[in-house]
Design a protein around this motif. Structure first.
Motif: not given
Length: 183
Positions: A28, A33, A49, A51, A64
């Motif tokens: 988080d 990204s 990753h 979000d 995320t």
């Protein structure tokens, strides 16, 4: 309980140090990204990753979560760790292959994902140094809240410290056995 017994238990407890530190990697703190390389003490291969919300790729917590960009989806560490599991969502059926020193040591059950993040337990209590995430539809799932116990360095008592403690306990035992003098 006597004072001597209490002291003996306290000394024994002091020698028993915790061997691992639990961690839940929520991702988080990662915004936007991008590629995953090193995070939470682990090296990540084939992961990114993001979000941004996109059904059915729901994160287990926060915004995320990780998604894979290749068929080699793994995370690893130089130091062995205990892996409990992770949350998944999407369209794929996923499982874990767990390795130690290059050898496969365990394979988890499978989880068929959907739009709600669900936990897949590793089912293995031993140490690993690499976890591969296997999927029937690579790139159609997300992962979040990876749960590990990292191997923590355990303090080793030095022989002189142990001898000093044993001598002190012996002296306490002698004092306890000696009858009290009457004046």
């Amino acid at each position: 309980m006597t004072t001597f017994s209490s002291l003996l238990l306290a000394c024994a407890g002091a020698l028993c140090l915790p061997g691992a530190q639990a961690a839940i990697l929520t991702f988080d703190d990662l915004a936007g990204s991008g590629s995953m390389r090193e995070y939470g003490g682990l090296s990540w291969t084939g992961w990114q990753h993001a979000d941004a919300q996109e059904a059915p790729y729901s994160p287990a917590s926060g915004n995320t979560r990780l998604f894979n960009i290749s068929n080699d989806n793994a995370f690893a560490a130089v130091t062995a760790f205990q892996f409990q599991g992770a949350h998944f969502a999407g369209y794929a059926t996923v499982s874990f292959h767990m390795f130690l020193n290059g050898s496969l040591v365990a394979v988890s059950d499978s989880l068929t994902t959907n739009g709600s993040a669900a936990f897949l337990a590793s089912g293995y209590g031993g140490m690993v140094d690499r976890v591969s995430v296997m999927a029937d539809l690579p790139q159609y799932f997300v992962m979040d809240n990876v749960m590990i116990n990292s191997a923590a360095p355990v303090a080793v008592a030095e022989p002189a410290g142990l001898l000093l403690m044993a001598g002190g306990l012996g002296a306490l035992a002698l004092l306890r056995r000696r009858p009290a003098r009457k004046n």
